[in-house]
Structures are given as structure tokens and as C-alpha cells.
Design a protein around this motif. Structure first.
Motif, PDB file in Angstrom:
ATOM      1  N   ARG A 119      27.185  -0.323   0.275  1.00 28.88           N
ATOM      2  CA  ARG A 119      28.292  -1.265   0.049  1.00 28.88           C
ATOM      3  C   ARG A 119      28.048  -2.613   0.726  1.00 28.88           C
ATOM      4  O   ARG A 119      28.920  -3.472   0.732  1.00 28.88           O
ATOM      5  N   ASP A 123      35.833   6.463  -0.572  1.00 33.47           N
ATOM      6  CA  ASP A 123      36.183   5.356  -1.461  1.00 33.47           C
ATOM      7  C   ASP A 123      37.439   4.641  -0.964  1.00 33.47           C
ATOM      8  O   ASP A 123      37.531   3.401  -1.027  1.00 33.47           O
ATOM      9  N   ARG A 136      37.683   0.768   0.159  1.00 37.61           N
ATOM     10  CA  ARG A 136      38.686  -0.163  -0.380  1.00 37.61           C
ATOM     11  C   ARG A 136      39.503  -0.794   0.736  1.00 37.61           C
ATOM     12  O   ARG A 136      39.845  -1.982   0.688  1.00 37.61           O
ATOM     13  N   TRP A 137      39.814  -0.003   1.746  1.00 35.22           N
ATOM     14  CA  TRP A 137      40.550  -0.520   2.901  1.00 35.22           C
ATOM     15  C   TRP A 137      39.733  -1.593   3.617  1.00 35.22           C
ATOM     16  O   TRP A 137      40.252  -2.649   3.986  1.00 35.22           O
ATOM     17  N   GLY A 158      37.519  -3.441   2.196  1.00 35.95           N
ATOM     18  CA  GLY A 158      37.553  -4.596   1.306  1.00 35.95           C
ATOM     19  C   GLY A 158      38.849  -5.371   1.430  1.00 35.95           C
ATOM     20  O   GLY A 158      38.852  -6.613   1.392  1.00 35.95           O
ATOM     21  N   MET A 159      39.968  -4.658   1.587  1.00 37.29           N
ATOM     22  CA  MET A 159      41.264  -5.314   1.738  1.00 37.29           C
ATOM     23  C   MET A 159      41.296  -6.199   2.982  1.00 37.29           C
ATOM     24  O   MET A 159      41.952  -7.242   3.012  1.00 37.29           O
TER      25      MET A 159
END
Length: 326
Positions: free
Chosen positions: A129, A305, A309-310, A312-313
Motif C-alpha cells: 500500500r 482492509d 482505509r482508516w 487513508g482517511m
């Protein structure tokens, strides 16, 4: 901690609470298919080559007499009797490096380390990532050198765990001095080589599993110089804590059928919320304990996942110059 297969763990724990730990192990073996029984068996293996592992310089574990050894189980590999701490980098392709980094702390009750399922595989997934990841092989409490003795010691530990209250991270700090020193040294090493590894020294976090979650929280609460920018605790204690004023954003994942931590309330979440610090909590219906990166049919398999995403937030999956404030 992955002493027993997740799908049979809850039944094993119920029997153990009734004082039938030895019988539970026998039943577990009896009902397993031959292939599964073979996978569940602890099998000694040679210490794997770890050419990228870097000694952290925290010294040998005081009073240690048993040498480091490894075994396989559940199709994964585990280390025990670790006396010298190391950090293994998993660096992303420079073309997609975000500058964020994560110290990864495997679990195992401070007696063993799930190096593959909760270490290397997590780190590689983070590197994929664009996040630099570093697997912390921290020093462990000594266990019997022979496999039979080790198995007995783990059975006794889980029996006591089922009967006795679990310490919270604040209570555990004093007893985790070697491990916290290893974690602090890991942060210092990554910050010291940040330019070489293309890491932003202000965006280094930590994620831990079970005992590694305890270490992650204890390292955060102990203050001093580690100062993780964000933390994740995966199937760790939910005991309430005193939250520092500058506590980092916290990600928590736990299965509702976890035999160790699912029945003690949600004090940790409430502590973070009361302190008005960012927290995200995923309570999965099923998953047991120690699911890590194993691919299961339960929704707990999606924790990584959700964690990504967290991140990314919070702007951690893009270079800092392109990231919104978290």
C-alpha cells in the motif's frame, strides 16, 4: 496468541474454564482431521534466514538461559525464547512510497511471536500500500527449551488466563520494561534512518496483535520518546486507560467471540472518546482470537482492509504534501 485453531478455540476455552484443559487438548486432537491435526501440531524448525533483520542494540534479555528457537503451526511460523531484539524492514516501491511507516508487533503472550501471520504478512501488505513497515521481534519471557515443556507451559498459561483477570496496559507497563525498550529502540532506528528509508519521521505508527497490542498501548501510555503518530490494536485488551492529552488516533479490531478480551466491556474505546481523541472500533461477530492475516469465512478477515482505509482517511496513504490534515 494462536495456541489453538480459531474455529475450535471457543469450545476449548469453555472446557478449560471448567478445569478440563488437558481433556480439551485431547478432544481437539481427536476430532481433527489428520491433515488439520498435522497443521495444528507444533513442529520445531530451523531458525529462518532473516538477512534484513537489524539488531536493535537493547542487549540480551537479562538472565536468559534458553536459546532462541522456532516452530511451525497452522501453516505459519513462530519464534520463542527471543533474547535479542531485531527489526526487519519491508519497504515499498519508492515510486509509490507515502512516507508513512508502521512498527508491527506480533503477539504470542510474551512467550512466542507469530512472526508470519501477525508480522511478515502484515508488513508486506502495508508495503504493498506504499507504507514502510518494520516487524519488531521483541524479547520474550523465557520458556522451556524442549517442545513438550513449552507446550505444557502454554497450556498452563491459557488455563490461568481463563480463570484470572487480565492486566490492563497501564498495569503491565512495569513488567514490560524490556519489550517497551525494544519498541522505543525501533522508533529511534526508523527515525534515525528515515531519509534512507524514505520515511516521514512524524508519520510513524505502530500496530500490534494480542500481546503485541498490549505492547503497542503500553509503549504509547509510557510516554518517553516513542510517540507513535497513530496506533492499531488488533484483538488486544479493551480495559480502560488514562489517555494522554496528545494521544494518537487509535484503530481497534476485535471479534465478539474472542475468548480473552471480548467480555470485559469497552473501556478503552470509552477512554479515548472521553478524552476527545480519534478512535475507530470494529467489533466482528466472529473470528475468535489470533485471526491475523489468515483467510477465514468470517468478516474479521476484513480487518486489514478496514485498517488501510482508516489510514487513508487520516491521509497516510499519500505523501504528506498531498495529504489532508487528519
Amino acid at each position: 496468541m494462536e495456541w489453538i485453531n480459531n474455529d475450535r478455540r471457543s469450545a476449548w476455552m469453555r472446557a478449560m474454564r471448567a478445569g478440563l484443559a488437558a481433556g480439551a487438548l485431547a478432544v481437539t486432537c481427536a476430532i481433527a482431521a489428520p491433515a488439520q491435526a498435522q497443521a495444528d501440531k507444533m513442529t520445531p524448525i530451523a531458525i529462518p534466514a532473516q538477512p534484513k533483520a537489524i539488531e536493535l542494540g537493547t542487549g540480551a534479555l537479562p538472565g536468559a538461559t534458553a536459546a532462541e528457537s522456532w516452530h511451525s503451526q497452522y501453516g505459519s511460523v513462530f519464534a520463542r525464547n527471543v533474547t535479542v531484539a531485531t527489526l526487519t524492514p519491508f519497504l515499498p516501491d519508492p515510486a509509490k512510497a507515502t512516507g508513512a511507516a508502521v512498527i508491527v508487533a506480533p503477539g504470542g503472550g510474551f512467550r512466542t511471536l507469530s512472526m508470519e501471520n501477525e508480522g511478515w504478512q502484515v508488513a508486506q501488505a502495508l508495503a504493498d500500500r506504499g507504507v514502510a513497515a518494520f516487524v519488531l521481534k521483541y524479547r520474550l519471557n523465557q520458556t522451556p527449551a524442549d517442545m513438550a515443556g513449552f507446550e505444557r507451559s502454554m497450556t498452563e498459561m491459557f488455563a490461568n488466563t481463563a480463570r484470572n483477570p487480565r492486566p490492563n496496559p497501564e498495569q503491565a507497563i512495569a513488567g514490560l520494561a524490556p519489550q517497551i525498550a525494544d519498541a522505543r529502540a525501533a522508533f529511534a532506528l526508523v527515525r534515525g534512518r528515515a531519509a534512507e528509508w524514505h520515511v516521514d519521521p512524524d508519520r510513524i505508527g505502530m500496530v500490534g496483535f494480542s500481546a503485541g497490542a498490549m505492547l503497542t498501548m503500553a509503549t504509547t501510555l509510557a510516554g518517553q520518546d516513542a510517540k507513535p503518530a497513530f496506533i492499531g490494536t488488533i484483538y488486544g485488551s479493551l480495559a480502560p486507560v488514562t489517555v494522554p492529552a496528545d494521544a494518537p488516533p487509535l484503530f481497534v479490531a476485535l471479534a465478539a467471540d474472542d475468548p480473552f478480551f471480548a467480555n470485559g466491556g469497552f473501556g478503552l474505546i470509552e477512554s479515548w472518546r472521553s478524552a476527545k481523541r480519534p478512535v475507530e472500533f470494529h467489533l466482528y461477530e466472529q473470528g475468535g482470537h489470533g485471526f491475523g492475516m489468515y483467510q477465514k469465512t468470517t468478516t474479521s478477515t476484513g480487518w486489514f482492509d478496514a485498517f488501510a482505509r482508516w489510514m487513508g482517511m487520516h491521509g497516510l496513504l499519500k505523501p504528506a504534501s498531498a495529504s489532508p490534515g487528519s
